[in-house]
Design an enzyme around this catalytic site. Sequence first.
Site, mmCIF file in Angstrom:
data_model
loop_
_atom_site.group_PDB
_atom_site.id
_atom_site.type_symbol
_atom_site.label_atom_id
_atom_site.label_comp_id
_atom_site.label_asym_id
_atom_site.label_seq_id
_atom_site.Cartn_x
_atom_site.Cartn_y
_atom_site.Cartn_z
ATOM 1 N N LYS A 1 0.848 -1.208 0.000
ATOM 2 C CA LYS A 1 0.000 0.000 0.000
ATOM 3 C C LYS A 1 0.875 1.247 0.000
ATOM 4 O O LYS A 1 0.644 2.193 -0.760
ATOM 5 C CB LYS A 1 -0.933 -0.009 1.218
ATOM 6 C CG LYS A 1 -2.075 -1.020 1.067
ATOM 7 C CD LYS A 1 -2.814 -1.289 2.363
ATOM 8 C CE LYS A 1 -3.828 -2.418 2.160
ATOM 9 N NZ LYS A 1 -4.497 -2.854 3.367
ATOM 10 N N GLN B 1 -4.995 -1.443 9.692
ATOM 11 C CA GLN B 1 -4.813 -2.777 9.112
ATOM 12 C C GLN B 1 -5.373 -3.834 10.067
ATOM 13 O O GLN B 1 -4.990 -3.898 11.231
ATOM 14 C CB GLN B 1 -3.317 -3.009 8.838
ATOM 15 C CG GLN B 1 -3.016 -4.297 8.111
ATOM 16 C CD GLN B 1 -3.543 -4.314 6.672
ATOM 17 O OE1 GLN B 1 -3.423 -3.347 5.956
ATOM 18 N NE2 GLN B 1 -4.142 -5.423 6.280
ATOM 19 N N ASP C 1 -11.354 2.758 4.040
ATOM 20 C CA ASP C 1 -11.750 1.351 3.979
ATOM 21 C C ASP C 1 -13.268 1.199 3.887
ATOM 22 O O ASP C 1 -13.778 0.114 3.639
ATOM 23 C CB ASP C 1 -11.246 0.609 5.232
ATOM 24 C CG ASP C 1 -10.077 -0.308 4.909
ATOM 25 O OD1 ASP C 1 -9.888 -0.636 3.729
ATOM 26 O OD2 ASP C 1 -9.358 -0.686 5.849
#
Length: 326
Positions: A55, A99, A122
């Site tokens: 990422k 995460q 997200d």
Amino acid sequence: MKATARILNGIEIAAQIKAEVAEQARALAARGITPGLAVVLVGHVAASEIYVRSKVKTCAELGMFSEMLTPPESVTTAELLELVAGLNARDEVDGILIQLPLPAHVDTRRLLEAVSPDKDVDGFHPINVGRLQSSASHGVQAGSALAPCTPAGIMEILRRSGLPVAGQHAVVLGRSEIVGKPVAMMLLNASATVTVCHSKTVEIGRYTRDADILVAAIGRPGFVTAEMVKPGATLIDVGINRVTDAAEVARFFPGDEARAAQFATRGSTLVGDIHPAAFALAGAYTPVPGGVGALTIAMLMKNTVAAAKARRGASAGRSEVAAAKA
Ligand code: NAP
């Protein structure tokens, strides 16, 4: 002669999206805005470290700023809440990604809800879940909601491949918060007729056999067999299952020398939730790997630029106008 199923190449589609994101990042940079992503990685989970590195690398490739925060495994929920509050307050941070999975002692739900919905790249915050659900728009990415990356990537694959969704019967296997439920909602927003199946569904085959679009997201290698598929259907395989047993590999990929060689070198290979033999019947399908999985990071980048534009784009426009007038 039997028609050959079309392969929906996620790597190519991801490259298109990344090129568009880089272009948008350049346009923002010309106005003094560098889209920025903060990634919070707790402890040392090997798979998470690999995802996070890629990422961060992609941000750099696309002209975006990224920052990695790596609190230790022992961090408390209160400390993480404080860290997130700090990121919420920083103007140059457009996207915040926590995460997952987090250590068991951390209150994951509370933490995800602490992320500012404007920076929730997200798409897991209840506000964004609600926006997706209540959207009157029938577009791919509904309204102004930041949509979860994997489901949004699936919709991009369908749209960019010119595959019809409106009026189609879409059957989704799996009802997780990160894939099954949001993709079902997006397909509904795109005017498909949607059926959702899960572990309590009785005789799944009777639904899958009627699917024009079948999305499999259950985490069971090769679960959907050829007998469960309608010939000509679009098969979207979200499953990523690592198979380490040689006999299983031979069963999934009989006569596939490339897979056998890969397995011999690595000791494992990836299989989706759809049995590879079923792909031969499809009109179109996403391979594993190289299908849906390839889109997830591209969609995260897309969300980060969208968040930067939504939060800072307009004010930069106003200050430019003010500067021009001065
Ligand atoms: P998850 O949270 O474990 O959810 C699995 C879902 O599948 C649940 O709704 C479960 O039903 C259902 N299910 C499990 N076994 C079933 C069965 N035998 N028959 C019918 N339904 C069954 O999984 P997830 O996070 O959504 O991930 C699903 C798969 O997608 C995994 O292989 C994962 O690695 C992959 N994935 C890929 C990406 C990507 O970027 N490509 C992203 C995320 C996930 P219940 O609700 O009834 O328990």
